[in-house]
Design a protein around this motif. Structure first.
Motif, PDB file in Angstrom:
ATOM      1  N   ASP A 174       0.851  -1.202   0.000  1.00 32.93           N
ATOM      2  CA  ASP A 174       0.000   0.000   0.000  1.00 32.93           C
ATOM      3  C   ASP A 174       0.881   1.244   0.000  1.00 32.93           C
ATOM      4  OD1 ASP A 174      -2.363   1.390   0.054  1.00 32.93           O
ATOM      5  OD2 ASP A 174      -3.052   0.572   1.975  1.00 32.93           O
ATOM      6  N   ASP A 175       0.363   2.330  -0.529  1.00 33.90           N
ATOM      7  CA  ASP A 175       1.078   3.609  -0.536  1.00 33.90           C
ATOM      8  C   ASP A 175       2.486   3.442  -1.105  1.00 33.90           C
ATOM      9  OD1 ASP A 175      -1.216   4.285   0.814  1.00 33.90           O
ATOM     10  OD2 ASP A 175      -0.285   4.483   2.772  1.00 33.90           O
TER      11      ASP A 175
ATOM     12  N   GLU B 248      -4.058   4.632  -6.925  1.00 30.68           N
ATOM     13  CA  GLU B 248      -5.009   5.068  -5.896  1.00 30.68           C
ATOM     14  C   GLU B 248      -5.251   6.562  -5.945  1.00 30.68           C
ATOM     15  OE1 GLU B 248      -5.545   3.614  -1.666  1.00 30.68           O
ATOM     16  OE2 GLU B 248      -3.420   3.211  -2.055  1.00 30.68           O
TER      17      GLU B 248
HETATM   18 MG    MG Z   1      -3.167   3.529   0.052  1.00 30.81          MG
END
Ligand code: MG
Ligand code: C2E
Ligand code: MG
Ligand code: MG
Length: 289
Positions: free
Chosen positions: A177-178, A234
Protein backbone atom coordinates in the motif's frame (compact mmCIF):
# COMPACT_ATOMS: atom_id res chain seq x y z
CA UNK A 1 12.72 8.57 28.90
CA UNK A 2 12.04 9.47 32.49
CA UNK A 3 13.45 6.07 33.44
CA UNK A 4 16.62 6.55 31.45
CA UNK A 5 17.35 9.75 33.21
CA UNK A 6 17.72 7.90 36.49
CA UNK A 7 15.97 8.18 39.84
CA UNK A 8 15.51 11.27 41.86
CA UNK A 9 14.40 13.45 38.99
CA UNK A 10 10.95 14.64 38.27
CA UNK A 11 10.16 14.64 34.59
CA UNK A 12 8.17 17.70 33.66
CA UNK A 13 5.87 17.21 30.74
CA UNK A 14 4.93 20.07 28.52
CA UNK A 15 1.21 20.87 28.91
CA UNK A 16 0.44 19.99 25.28
CA UNK A 17 2.07 16.58 25.78
CA UNK A 18 -0.07 15.94 28.79
CA UNK A 19 -3.19 16.92 26.89
CA UNK A 20 -2.18 14.54 24.13
CA UNK A 21 -1.70 11.66 26.57
CA UNK A 22 -5.08 12.34 28.19
CA UNK A 23 -6.74 12.56 24.79
CA UNK A 24 -5.25 9.23 23.81
CA UNK A 25 -6.38 7.58 27.02
CA UNK A 26 -9.89 8.93 26.54
CA UNK A 27 -9.90 7.78 22.95
CA UNK A 28 -8.75 4.37 24.18
CA UNK A 29 -11.71 3.98 26.52
CA UNK A 30 -14.10 5.44 23.95
CA UNK A 31 -12.86 2.86 21.50
CA UNK A 32 -13.37 0.08 24.01
CA UNK A 33 -16.97 1.19 24.47
CA UNK A 34 -17.41 1.62 20.71
CA UNK A 35 -16.36 -1.95 20.14
CA UNK A 36 -18.86 -3.17 22.73
CA UNK A 37 -21.64 -0.94 21.38
CA UNK A 38 -21.02 -1.83 17.75
CA UNK A 39 -20.26 1.67 16.56
CA UNK A 40 -17.97 0.35 13.86
CA UNK A 41 -18.84 -0.32 10.25
CA UNK A 42 -16.98 -1.56 7.21
CA UNK A 43 -17.24 0.30 3.92
CA UNK A 44 -16.08 -1.00 0.57
CA UNK A 45 -14.37 0.96 -2.16
CA UNK A 46 -14.46 -0.60 -5.62
CA UNK A 47 -11.26 -1.11 -7.62
CA UNK A 48 -11.73 -1.36 -11.37
CA UNK A 49 -9.91 -2.76 -14.36
CA UNK A 50 -9.10 0.48 -16.18
CA UNK A 51 -9.41 -1.09 -19.61
CA UNK A 52 -12.85 -2.69 -19.10
CA UNK A 53 -14.36 -0.72 -16.18
CA UNK A 54 -15.10 -4.00 -14.44
CA UNK A 55 -14.98 -4.05 -10.67
CA UNK A 56 -12.22 -6.51 -9.87
CA UNK A 57 -12.15 -6.10 -6.11
CA UNK A 58 -13.18 -3.94 -3.19
CA UNK A 59 -11.03 -2.50 -0.40
CA UNK A 60 -12.51 -2.79 3.09
CA UNK A 61 -12.24 0.50 5.01
CA UNK A 62 -13.09 0.74 8.67
CA UNK A 63 -15.49 3.44 9.86
CA UNK A 64 -16.18 4.59 13.41
CA UNK A 65 -19.51 6.30 13.91
CA UNK A 66 -19.13 8.16 17.19
CA UNK A 67 -22.62 9.55 17.60
CA UNK A 68 -23.40 11.10 14.25
CA UNK A 69 -19.78 11.97 13.62
CA UNK A 70 -17.50 9.74 11.54
CA UNK A 71 -14.03 9.60 13.06
CA UNK A 72 -11.36 9.21 10.33
CA UNK A 73 -9.32 5.98 10.58
CA UNK A 74 -6.11 8.00 10.61
CA UNK A 75 -7.26 9.44 13.96
CA UNK A 76 -8.23 6.26 15.73
CA UNK A 77 -6.19 3.37 14.36
CA UNK A 78 -2.97 4.51 16.09
CA UNK A 79 -4.70 4.97 19.47
CA UNK A 80 -6.60 1.71 19.00
CA UNK A 81 -3.26 -0.06 18.53
CA UNK A 82 -1.83 1.56 21.61
CA UNK A 83 -4.88 0.48 23.58
CA UNK A 84 -4.32 -3.09 22.34
CA UNK A 85 -7.63 -3.01 20.47
CA UNK A 86 -6.43 -3.48 16.94
CA UNK A 87 -6.25 -7.24 17.05
CA UNK A 88 -9.96 -7.65 17.96
CA UNK A 89 -11.07 -4.73 15.79
CA UNK A 90 -8.97 -5.89 12.84
CA UNK A 91 -10.30 -9.44 13.18
CA UNK A 92 -13.81 -8.03 13.17
CA UNK A 93 -13.16 -6.05 9.95
CA UNK A 94 -11.67 -9.12 8.30
CA UNK A 95 -14.59 -11.35 9.28
CA UNK A 96 -17.28 -8.84 8.23
CA UNK A 97 -15.59 -8.11 4.92
CA UNK A 98 -14.89 -11.77 4.08
CA UNK A 99 -18.48 -12.72 4.87
CA UNK A 100 -19.85 -10.03 2.57
CA UNK A 101 -17.57 -10.74 -0.34
CA UNK A 102 -18.03 -14.52 -0.01
CA UNK A 103 -21.78 -13.88 -0.35
CA UNK A 104 -21.27 -11.83 -3.53
CA UNK A 105 -19.12 -14.55 -4.95
CA UNK A 106 -21.93 -17.07 -4.47
CA UNK A 107 -23.77 -15.17 -7.21
CA UNK A 108 -20.92 -16.12 -9.56
CA UNK A 109 -19.45 -12.66 -9.34
CA UNK A 110 -15.67 -13.00 -9.53
CA UNK A 111 -14.67 -10.33 -7.05
CA UNK A 112 -11.70 -9.97 -4.74
CA UNK A 113 -11.29 -8.31 -1.36
CA UNK A 114 -8.44 -6.34 0.14
CA UNK A 115 -8.05 -5.61 3.81
CA UNK A 116 -5.50 -3.29 5.45
CA UNK A 117 -3.17 -4.50 8.19
CA UNK A 118 -0.62 -2.70 10.35
CA UNK A 119 2.70 -4.19 11.46
CA UNK A 120 1.40 -4.73 14.97
CA UNK A 121 -1.66 -6.57 13.76
CA UNK A 122 0.53 -8.94 11.79
CA UNK A 123 2.79 -9.39 14.80
CA UNK A 124 -0.12 -10.23 17.14
CA UNK A 125 -0.29 -13.78 18.53
CA UNK A 126 -1.89 -16.32 16.21
CA UNK A 127 -2.28 -13.88 13.32
CA UNK A 128 -1.80 -16.50 10.62
CA UNK A 129 -4.16 -18.94 12.33
CA UNK A 130 -6.82 -16.24 12.72
CA UNK A 131 -6.76 -15.28 9.06
CA UNK A 132 -6.91 -18.93 8.04
CA UNK A 133 -9.82 -19.54 10.43
CA UNK A 134 -11.80 -16.57 9.10
CA UNK A 135 -11.34 -17.76 5.52
CA UNK A 136 -12.47 -21.19 6.52
CA UNK A 137 -15.46 -19.92 8.46
CA UNK A 138 -16.70 -17.49 5.80
CA UNK A 139 -15.90 -19.69 2.80
CA UNK A 140 -13.92 -16.99 1.01
CA UNK A 141 -11.23 -18.71 -1.07
CA UNK A 142 -7.72 -17.59 -0.02
CA UNK A 143 -6.87 -16.35 -3.52
CA UNK A 144 -9.76 -13.86 -3.29
CA UNK A 145 -8.18 -12.14 -0.30
CA UNK A 146 -5.36 -9.59 -0.53
CA UNK A 147 -3.61 -8.23 2.54
CA UNK A 148 -2.58 -4.59 2.15
CA UNK A 149 0.49 -3.55 4.10
CA UNK A 150 2.76 -0.53 3.96
CA UNK A 151 6.41 -0.87 2.99
CA UNK A 152 7.48 -0.32 6.61
CA UNK A 153 5.96 -3.66 7.57
CA UNK A 154 8.50 -5.40 5.38
CA UNK A 155 11.56 -3.69 6.80
CA UNK A 156 10.60 -3.80 10.45
CA UNK A 157 10.79 -7.35 11.44
CA UNK A 158 11.67 -10.76 10.04
CA UNK A 159 8.78 -12.41 11.88
CA UNK A 160 6.18 -10.36 10.06
CA UNK A 161 7.66 -11.29 6.73
CA UNK A 162 7.59 -14.98 7.72
CA UNK A 163 3.94 -14.65 8.65
CA UNK A 164 3.09 -13.00 5.36
CA UNK A 165 4.93 -15.78 3.57
CA UNK A 166 2.94 -18.37 5.52
CA UNK A 167 -0.30 -16.73 4.40
CA UNK A 168 1.00 -16.52 0.87
CA UNK A 169 1.54 -20.28 1.01
CA UNK A 170 -2.17 -20.63 1.75
CA UNK A 171 -2.90 -18.66 -1.44
CA UNK A 172 -3.59 -15.26 0.13
CA UNK A 173 -2.18 -12.34 -1.88
CA UNK A 174 -0.04 -9.48 -0.71
CA UNK A 175 -0.26 -5.82 -1.74
CA UNK A 176 2.13 -3.00 -0.93
CA UNK A 177 0.00 0.00 0.00
CA UNK A 178 1.08 3.61 -0.54
CA UNK A 179 3.90 2.33 -2.74
CA UNK A 180 6.79 4.74 -3.16
CA UNK A 181 6.39 6.60 0.13
CA UNK A 182 7.97 4.17 2.61
CA UNK A 183 11.56 3.57 3.60
CA UNK A 184 11.94 0.07 2.26
CA UNK A 185 14.49 -0.73 -0.40
CA UNK A 186 13.11 -1.84 -3.74
CA UNK A 187 15.09 -5.03 -3.26
CA UNK A 188 12.22 -6.50 -1.23
CA UNK A 189 10.20 -6.76 -4.43
CA UNK A 190 12.58 -9.44 -5.59
CA UNK A 191 12.66 -11.31 -2.30
CA UNK A 192 9.09 -11.22 -1.12
CA UNK A 193 5.95 -12.73 -2.50
CA UNK A 194 4.36 -9.42 -3.46
CA UNK A 195 1.44 -9.60 -5.90
CA UNK A 196 0.14 -6.05 -6.06
CA UNK A 197 1.56 -2.56 -5.70
CA UNK A 198 -0.72 0.38 -5.00
CA UNK A 199 0.66 3.67 -6.29
CA UNK A 200 0.38 6.27 -3.58
CA UNK A 201 -2.24 8.98 -4.27
CA UNK A 202 0.42 11.67 -3.90
CA UNK A 203 1.86 10.57 -7.28
CA UNK A 204 -1.55 10.24 -8.89
CA UNK A 205 -2.50 13.73 -7.64
CA UNK A 206 0.16 15.35 -9.81
CA UNK A 207 -0.61 13.35 -12.96
CA UNK A 208 -0.67 15.64 -15.95
CA UNK A 209 0.17 18.75 -13.96
CA UNK A 210 3.45 17.85 -12.30
CA UNK A 211 6.22 16.40 -14.46
CA UNK A 212 7.97 14.48 -11.70
CA UNK A 213 4.78 12.83 -10.44
CA UNK A 214 3.85 11.87 -13.97
CA UNK A 215 7.29 10.40 -14.61
CA UNK A 216 7.30 8.52 -11.30
CA UNK A 217 3.84 7.09 -11.95
CA UNK A 218 4.88 5.93 -15.39
CA UNK A 219 8.01 4.35 -13.91
CA UNK A 220 6.08 2.48 -11.21
CA UNK A 221 3.56 1.20 -13.76
CA UNK A 222 6.41 -0.10 -15.92
CA UNK A 223 8.30 -1.56 -12.97
CA UNK A 224 5.20 -3.41 -11.80
CA UNK A 225 4.47 -4.76 -15.23
CA UNK A 226 8.09 -5.88 -15.77
CA UNK A 227 7.99 -7.72 -12.44
CA UNK A 228 4.66 -9.33 -13.28
CA UNK A 229 2.80 -7.48 -10.53
CA UNK A 230 -0.66 -5.96 -10.62
CA UNK A 231 -0.50 -2.19 -10.29
CA UNK A 232 -3.36 -0.22 -8.77
CA UNK A 233 -3.40 3.57 -9.00
CA UNK A 234 -5.01 5.07 -5.90
CA UNK A 235 -6.74 8.42 -5.47
CA UNK A 236 -8.04 8.97 -9.01
CA UNK A 237 -10.18 12.10 -8.83
CA UNK A 238 -10.01 13.74 -12.25
CA UNK A 239 -10.72 12.45 -15.76
CA UNK A 240 -7.24 13.55 -17.00
CA UNK A 241 -5.63 11.30 -14.41
CA UNK A 242 -7.74 8.38 -15.57
CA UNK A 243 -6.87 9.06 -19.18
CA UNK A 244 -3.13 9.25 -18.50
CA UNK A 245 -3.19 6.07 -16.42
CA UNK A 246 -4.93 4.21 -19.22
CA UNK A 247 -2.39 5.57 -21.69
CA UNK A 248 0.43 4.34 -19.46
CA UNK A 249 -1.17 0.92 -19.37
CA UNK A 250 -1.91 0.98 -15.66
CA UNK A 251 -4.11 -2.08 -15.15
CA UNK A 252 -6.23 -1.07 -12.13
CA UNK A 253 -7.59 2.07 -10.53
CA UNK A 254 -9.37 3.29 -7.43
CA UNK A 255 -10.54 6.74 -6.38
CA UNK A 256 -13.47 9.06 -5.89
CA UNK A 257 -13.88 9.47 -9.66
CA UNK A 258 -14.44 5.72 -9.97
CA UNK A 259 -16.41 5.17 -6.76
CA UNK A 260 -16.34 6.34 -3.17
CA UNK A 261 -16.12 3.94 -0.27
CA UNK A 262 -19.69 2.79 0.42
CA UNK A 263 -21.81 0.37 2.40
CA UNK A 264 -21.97 -3.20 1.10
CA UNK A 265 -25.55 -2.84 -0.09
CA UNK A 266 -24.62 0.14 -2.21
CA UNK A 267 -21.80 -1.73 -3.93
CA UNK A 268 -24.31 -4.41 -4.84
CA UNK A 269 -26.87 -2.02 -6.23
CA UNK A 270 -24.23 -0.01 -8.07
CA UNK A 271 -23.00 -3.12 -9.78
CA UNK A 272 -26.44 -4.59 -10.41
CA UNK A 273 -27.76 -1.46 -12.10
CA UNK A 274 -24.73 -1.50 -14.35
CA UNK A 275 -24.87 -5.09 -15.48
CA UNK A 276 -23.70 -5.32 -19.04
CA UNK A 277 -26.10 -7.84 -20.56
CA UNK A 278 -28.37 -8.23 -17.56
CA UNK A 279 -29.46 -11.76 -16.70
CA UNK A 280 -26.76 -14.08 -15.45
CA UNK A 281 -23.88 -12.01 -16.69
CA UNK A 282 -22.74 -10.43 -13.45
CA UNK A 283 -20.04 -8.31 -15.00
CA UNK A 284 -19.96 -5.58 -12.39
CA UNK A 285 -19.05 -2.60 -14.53
CA UNK A 286 -18.92 0.98 -13.40
CA UNK A 287 -19.33 3.50 -16.21
CA UNK A 288 -16.18 5.62 -16.32
CA UNK A 289 -15.57 8.90 -18.12
MG1 MG B 1 -3.17 3.53 0.05
P1 C2E C 1 -5.44 3.30 2.54
O1 C2E C 1 -5.42 1.86 2.83
O2 C2E C 1 -4.39 3.85 1.66
O3 C2E C 1 -6.90 3.58 1.97
C1 C2E C 1 -7.22 4.53 0.98
C2 C2E C 1 -7.75 5.80 1.60
O4 C2E C 1 -7.91 6.80 0.57
C3 C2E C 1 -9.13 5.67 2.24
O5 C2E C 1 -9.16 6.60 3.30
C4 C2E C 1 -10.05 6.13 1.11
O6 C2E C 1 -11.29 6.58 1.58
C5 C2E C 1 -9.24 7.25 0.55
N1 C2E C 1 -9.55 7.54 -0.85
C6 C2E C 1 -9.96 6.70 -1.82
N2 C2E C 1 -10.09 7.33 -3.01
C7 C2E C 1 -9.75 8.61 -2.79
C8 C2E C 1 -9.69 9.78 -3.64
O7 C2E C 1 -9.95 9.76 -4.83
N3 C2E C 1 -9.29 10.94 -3.04
C9 C2E C 1 -8.97 11.01 -1.72
N4 C2E C 1 -8.60 12.19 -1.23
N5 C2E C 1 -9.02 9.94 -0.90
C10 C2E C 1 -9.40 8.76 -1.43
P2 C2E C 1 -9.72 6.19 4.74
O8 C2E C 1 -10.88 5.28 4.61
O9 C2E C 1 -9.89 7.46 5.49
O10 C2E C 1 -8.55 5.34 5.36
C11 C2E C 1 -7.31 5.91 5.63
C12 C2E C 1 -6.29 4.86 6.00
O11 C2E C 1 -6.66 4.23 7.24
C13 C2E C 1 -6.19 3.73 5.00
O12 C2E C 1 -5.38 4.13 3.91
C14 C2E C 1 -5.58 2.64 5.85
O13 C2E C 1 -4.18 2.82 5.95
C15 C2E C 1 -6.22 2.91 7.20
N6 C2E C 1 -7.35 1.97 7.39
C16 C2E C 1 -8.63 2.08 7.00
N7 C2E C 1 -9.35 0.99 7.37
C17 C2E C 1 -8.48 0.16 8.00
C18 C2E C 1 -8.60 -1.14 8.64
O14 C2E C 1 -9.64 -1.80 8.65
N8 C2E C 1 -7.46 -1.65 9.21
C19 C2E C 1 -6.26 -0.98 9.18
N9 C2E C 1 -5.20 -1.54 9.75
N10 C2E C 1 -6.13 0.22 8.58
C20 C2E C 1 -7.22 0.80 8.02
MG1 MG D 1 -5.18 0.27 1.65
MG1 MG E 1 -3.03 5.89 2.66
Amino acid sequence: RAKEMGGGRVEVYAPHMHADVVRRLELGSDLQRALAEEQFAVEFQPVVDLATSRVTSVEALLRWWRGSEAVPPEEFIGPAEEAGLMPPLGDWVLREACREVARWREDSWEIGLSVNFTARQIGAPRFVETVAAVLDETGLPPHALTLEVREEVLVDDGTNVERLEALRDLGVRLAIDDFGTGYASLAYLGRLPVDVIKIDPSFVAGLGTDETSTLLTRTIVRLGSDLGLTVVAEGIERPEQLELLREMGCPRGQGYLVARPMAAGRVESLVRTNLAGGGDDVSGEIPLP
